[in-house]
Design a protein around this motif. Structure first.
Motif, mmCIF file in Angstrom:
data_model
loop_
_atom_site.group_PDB
_atom_site.id
_atom_site.type_symbol
_atom_site.label_atom_id
_atom_site.label_comp_id
_atom_site.label_asym_id
_atom_site.label_seq_id
_atom_site.Cartn_x
_atom_site.Cartn_y
_atom_site.Cartn_z
ATOM 1 N N HIS A 35 42.027 56.582 53.909
ATOM 2 C CA HIS A 35 42.227 56.803 52.486
ATOM 3 C C HIS A 35 41.632 58.122 51.994
ATOM 4 N N ASP A 37 42.844 61.108 51.946
ATOM 5 C CA ASP A 37 43.868 61.804 51.171
ATOM 6 C C ASP A 37 44.824 60.729 50.672
ATOM 7 N N VAL A 38 44.665 60.320 49.418
ATOM 8 C CA VAL A 38 45.396 59.167 48.904
ATOM 9 C C VAL A 38 46.896 59.436 48.843
ATOM 10 N N ASP A 39 47.291 60.625 48.406
ATOM 11 C CA ASP A 39 48.717 60.944 48.333
ATOM 12 C C ASP A 39 49.355 60.843 49.722
ATOM 13 N N ALA A 41 48.226 59.231 52.308
ATOM 14 C CA ALA A 41 48.170 57.848 52.792
ATOM 15 C C ALA A 41 49.320 57.031 52.217
ATOM 16 N N CYS A 42 49.604 57.220 50.929
ATOM 17 C CA CYS A 42 50.700 56.468 50.311
ATOM 18 C C CYS A 42 52.045 56.868 50.900
ATOM 19 N N LEU A 86 45.653 49.712 49.380
ATOM 20 C CA LEU A 86 46.598 50.809 49.193
ATOM 21 C C LEU A 86 47.971 50.459 49.767
ATOM 22 N N GLU A 202 41.979 60.037 38.165
ATOM 23 C CA GLU A 202 41.163 59.405 39.204
ATOM 24 C C GLU A 202 40.558 58.113 38.671
ATOM 25 N N PRO A 206 40.863 54.512 44.337
ATOM 26 C CA PRO A 206 41.833 55.614 44.299
ATOM 27 C C PRO A 206 43.272 55.203 44.607
ATOM 28 N N HIS A 207 44.162 55.595 43.712
ATOM 29 C CA HIS A 207 45.603 55.442 43.857
ATOM 30 C C HIS A 207 46.248 56.678 43.240
ATOM 31 N N GLU A 356 38.773 47.383 43.850
ATOM 32 C CA GLU A 356 40.222 47.187 43.811
ATOM 33 C C GLU A 356 40.655 46.177 42.750
#
Length: 382
Positions: A35, A37-39, A41-42, A86, A202, A206-207, A356
């Protein structure tokens, strides 16, 4: 080993049990992802879920269309959330983001569903605004008609997948009538001129979230989803399907917290004996198990009711979301307490669950709003 006995309840068919078993096996091999780098990872999660077929329940197959199966959506969210919050987010937004297209889209608009089901496009649902979150009828954003389409002007905020989505299902005021009856829904590709990311937001878990600006965004008449003025009904119909799944995600978080707590109680010693022998600990475990099972009953009742033909499940879905998210918060809080210092140590499983769960009591209808919805349903039935 997580409790799977609920799958024997009469809410489910054999296809649901097979789906749950296969997804569980996939999760054990593929989750969690990193996680940092959230972008990224998604994007990775959407691609993996699509590649392996797990996004198919989020939208109908255009070649062989059938109604969305809410029980399957709930099983998926519960299972994914138990393994990686995530991953649940990535799955859920493919369904919520395409819900208006699935239910009301034209054949041309539904071509996007082939891409989202395959993990080759990322969807977003752009409803909330700075002045209108739970109060959708208070939407300020406008869609002004011009000769060959509409021009959208305004802002959307708290938009999940904001900044990484390939398209946004966007709600704006077209003015057919005051309040809720004057809204419409539009399909807006991310590269449309005038659409920009004004701010990345933020949060504690994080999402990808963003505030979006629509500065004279021109879309053709074919971008209108359903009828003009039907935007509120479209939004509520989508939420009617997906609100129960928020409760399912909370249930997944709660189950993981219970599993972690049972393992802790069995292996940690206090005063020369396992924690599990202390009556106070047993009381906490009992309360947690009760909350988990009661939440599961409400979540899957709502899903079953929708799947078996109910036109609307406003009351059932509101009860499921309210109870499951609130009690999951309580279950996870107990898990933190049972883990002591480890429970608040950054990177620990229950610390992550604690961060979460909180947003689920706010998005897609805050807990206080769900109480109003339930009360109105009950009073209206008298």
């Amino acid at each position: 080993m997580p409790d799977r006995s609920f799958l024997s309840w009469p809410f489910f068919e054999d296809r649901h049990r097979t789906f749950a078993e296969n997804l569980e096996a996939w999760c054990e091999k593929n989750l969690p992802v990193g996680h940092s780098d959230v972008d990224a990872a998604c994007r990775e999660l959407v691609a993996k879920l699509g590649r392996d077929g797990w996004l198919k329940p989020t939208a109908p197959d255009r070649a062989n269309p059938s109604p969305l199966d809410v029980r399957t959506l709930c099983i998926a969210r519960e299972t994914l959330a138990r393994h990686d919050g995530l991953a649940d987010f990535a799955f859920a937004m493919q369904g919520l983001g395409t819900g208006a297209l699935s239910l009301f889209g034209t054949p041309e608009q539904k071509q996007w569903l082939d891409k989202t089901r395959a993990g080759k496009a990322i969807a977003a649902f752009a409803l909330s605004e700075p002045r209108s979150g739970s109060d959708v009828a208070n939407t300020d954003m406008t869609a002004r008609r011009d000769s060959d389409g509409f021009v959208l002007t305004g802002e959307k905020t708290w938009i999940s997948n904001g900044g990484i989505a390939d398209f946004y299902v966007t709600f704006a005021r077209t003015g057919e009538a005051p309040g809720a009856k004057g809204l419409s829904a539009f399909l807006v590709p991310a590269e449309t001129a005038g659409l920009g990311v004004a701010e990345r937001i933020e949060v504690i878990a994080p999402h990808p979230l963003a505030r979006l600006s629509f500065n004279g965004v021109r879309v053709p008449a074919s971008a209108l989803i359903g009828e003009a003025g039907a935007g509120f009904r479209i939004a509520m119909s989508v939420l009617d399907v997906f609100r129960s799944t928020v409760g399912a995600a909370a249930l997944g978080f709660a189950r993981r917290a219970l599993d972690e707590s049972v393992a802790r109680a069995a292996t940690r010693e206090l005063f020369g004996a396992p924690m599990a022998e202390l009556q106070m600990v047993q009381g906490h475990i009992a309360d947690m198990a009760l909350d988990v099972d009661a939440a599961a009953l409400l979540v899957y009742r709502a899903a079953w009711t929708k799947d078996t033909g109910a036109a609307r499940v406003t009351r059932e879905a509101a009860m499921a979301k309210l109870y499951a998210t609130d009690r999951a918060q309580a279950v996870i809080d107990k898990a933190v307490q049972l883990h002591g210092g480890d429970g608040v140590r950054k990177g620990h499983v229950v610390e992550g669950l604690y961060r979460e769960i909180r947003a689920l009591r706010i998005y897609e209808g805050a807990s206080d709003v769900q109480k109003v919805v339930i009360a109105r349903q009950v009073l209206g039935a008298q």
